[in-house]
Design a protein around this motif. Structure first.
Motif, PDB file in Angstrom:
ATOM      1  N   ARG A  27      -9.024  -2.470  -0.327  1.00  0.00           N
ATOM      2  CA  ARG A  27      -8.374  -3.782  -0.286  1.00  0.00           C
ATOM      3  C   ARG A  27      -9.159  -4.858  -1.041  1.00  0.00           C
ATOM      4  O   ARG A  27      -9.184  -6.030  -0.654  1.00  0.00           O
ATOM      5  N   ARG A  28      -9.764  -4.484  -2.133  1.00  0.00           N
ATOM      6  CA  ARG A  28     -10.477  -5.476  -2.930  1.00  0.00           C
ATOM      7  C   ARG A  28      -9.523  -6.486  -3.551  1.00  0.00           C
ATOM      8  O   ARG A  28      -9.921  -7.581  -3.929  1.00  0.00           O
ATOM      9  N   TYR A  29      -8.250  -6.099  -3.663  1.00  0.00           N
ATOM     10  CA  TYR A  29      -7.259  -7.010  -4.220  1.00  0.00           C
ATOM     11  C   TYR A  29      -7.101  -8.276  -3.375  1.00  0.00           C
ATOM     12  O   TYR A  29      -6.664  -9.313  -3.859  1.00  0.00           O
ATOM     13  N   LEU A  30      -7.468  -8.184  -2.096  1.00  0.00           N
ATOM     14  CA  LEU A  30      -7.349  -9.356  -1.230  1.00  0.00           C
ATOM     15  C   LEU A  30      -8.419 -10.411  -1.542  1.00  0.00           C
ATOM     16  O   LEU A  30      -8.270 -11.580  -1.177  1.00  0.00           O
ATOM     17  N   LEU A  31      -9.488  -9.991  -2.204  1.00  0.00           N
ATOM     18  CA  LEU A  31     -10.559 -10.935  -2.532  1.00  0.00           C
ATOM     19  C   LEU A  31     -10.111 -11.977  -3.541  1.00  0.00           C
ATOM     20  O   LEU A  31     -10.692 -13.059  -3.633  1.00  0.00           O
ATOM     21  N   ARG A  79       0.816  -1.215   0.000  1.00  0.00           N
ATOM     22  CA  ARG A  79       0.000   0.000   0.000  1.00  0.00           C
ATOM     23  C   ARG A  79       0.853   1.270   0.000  1.00  0.00           C
ATOM     24  O   ARG A  79       0.471   2.289  -0.589  1.00  0.00           O
ATOM     25  N   LEU A  80       2.012   1.224   0.649  1.00  0.00           N
ATOM     26  CA  LEU A  80       2.872   2.408   0.706  1.00  0.00           C
ATOM     27  C   LEU A  80       3.322   2.876  -0.678  1.00  0.00           C
ATOM     28  O   LEU A  80       3.609   4.059  -0.875  1.00  0.00           O
ATOM     29  N   LEU A  81       3.404   1.962  -1.617  1.00  0.00           N
ATOM     30  CA  LEU A  81       3.839   2.326  -2.964  1.00  0.00           C
ATOM     31  C   LEU A  81       2.687   2.795  -3.845  1.00  0.00           C
ATOM     32  O   LEU A  81       2.914   3.195  -4.987  1.00  0.00           O
ATOM     33  N   SER A 108     -10.404   7.066  -8.463  1.00  0.00           N
ATOM     34  CA  SER A 108     -10.950   6.261  -9.558  1.00  0.00           C
ATOM     35  C   SER A 108     -11.384   4.897  -9.029  1.00  0.00           C
ATOM     36  O   SER A 108     -11.098   4.537  -7.879  1.00  0.00           O
ATOM     37  N   GLU A 109     -12.058   4.140  -9.869  1.00  0.00           N
ATOM     38  CA  GLU A 109     -12.479   2.796  -9.457  1.00  0.00           C
ATOM     39  C   GLU A 109     -11.266   1.935  -9.131  1.00  0.00           C
ATOM     40  O   GLU A 109     -11.284   1.151  -8.173  1.00  0.00           O
ATOM     41  N   ARG A 110     -10.207   2.091  -9.906  1.00  0.00           N
ATOM     42  CA  ARG A 110      -8.982   1.333  -9.651  1.00  0.00           C
ATOM     43  C   ARG A 110      -8.380   1.736  -8.296  1.00  0.00           C
ATOM     44  O   ARG A 110      -7.908   0.883  -7.537  1.00  0.00           O
TER      45      ARG A 110
END
Length: 254
Positions: free
Chosen positions: A248-252, A220-222, A239-241
């Motif tokens: 943290r949707r990337y964890l899904l 997340r820091l980057l 943005s949506e991205r």
């Protein structure tokens, strides 16, 4: 490579037990604003409130000179004359808006946090900063510069990075440190009216406020500080991205 000197900081949420703290590194030409976004990321602050960085400028200057000279030589040269009376006690750095001076004393100066870099504000290990977020809940993070060094083998793209730490961070709008303590007790108990109210509010059945995921924070820091810069400095909606990262949707997908 990180051609600029690297600042290594220790940061700790004030007045909360068990301690929530981080040890992290940034390049010294980082702006004060970006340092703020980094601290927000480190302590799970979501860029929903105003923030500032306070620098005890006179104290840092005196301690820096004292360390270079030693106590006896410093006292011999300066103690009697008190030559630092004209130096600002504190300097306050904030995002400047039309309302910045609305509720301040006329003689209180605020510096534009986006225009000043760390290397021009503090230089010596032992120097302190105070980060304040959400002037209602009043979250305070005490930040100390622990060391300054160069590492030509460390790619600059890996900074900022966190080295170690403990604790999850804050929960937005929970009532500050006192509210966070109540929330932590409720989730440890996992029953009762208070727990049910927090569970409904947060949409969570479980919350471990002692958990510290160093790999996720470094990921997340980057990414997150850039999103926060767009919010505070350019008034841009994520943005949506960006929301995928913030929530943290990337964890899904793991």
């Amino acid at each position: 490579m990180a051609s600029n000197p690297i600042y290594e900081f220790h940061a700790q949420l004030r007045d909360y037990q068990p301690k929530i703290w981080r040890r992290f590194q940034v390049v010294n030409n980082t702006t004060m604003a970006r340092l703020g976004y980094i601290l927000m990321t480190l302590f799970e602050m979501q860029a929903n409130h105003l923030f500032r960085i306070e620098v005890p400028f006179k104290e840092n200057l005196i301690e820096s000179i004292r360390k270079r000279l030693g106590d006896s030589e410093y006292n011999e040269l300066f103690a009697a004359d008190k030559p630092f009376n004209d130096v600002d006690e504190n300097r306050i750095f904030e995002i400047i808006t039309d309302d910045t001076y609305l509720y301040r004393d006329e003689d209180e100066k605020v510096y534009d946090i986006t225009e000043h870099k760390l290397k021009h504000i503090i230089t010596a290990p032992g120097s302190r900063l105070v980060f304040v977020y959400d002037f209602g809940d009043n979250w305070i993070v005490d930040v100390t510069l622990e060391r300054v060094f160069k590492d030509d083998d460390l790619p600059g793209r890996l900074l900022p990075r966190v080295l170690e730490g403990e604790g999850h961070g804050i929960i937005e709008d929970c009532g500050g440190v006192e509210g966070l303590e109540k929330l932590a007790r409720a989730f440890k108990k996992k029953k009762g009216e208070e727990y049910n109210a927090y569970r409904e509010w947060l949409g969570l059945d479980d919350l471990d406020l002692e958990r510290f995921d160093i790999n996720d924070i470094n990921f997340r820091l980057l990414r997150v500080p850039r999103i926060y810069a767009n919010i505070y400095e350019y008034d841009l909606e994520p943005s949506e991205r960006s929301m995928d990262i913030l929530e943290r949707r990337y964890l899904l997908n793991k």
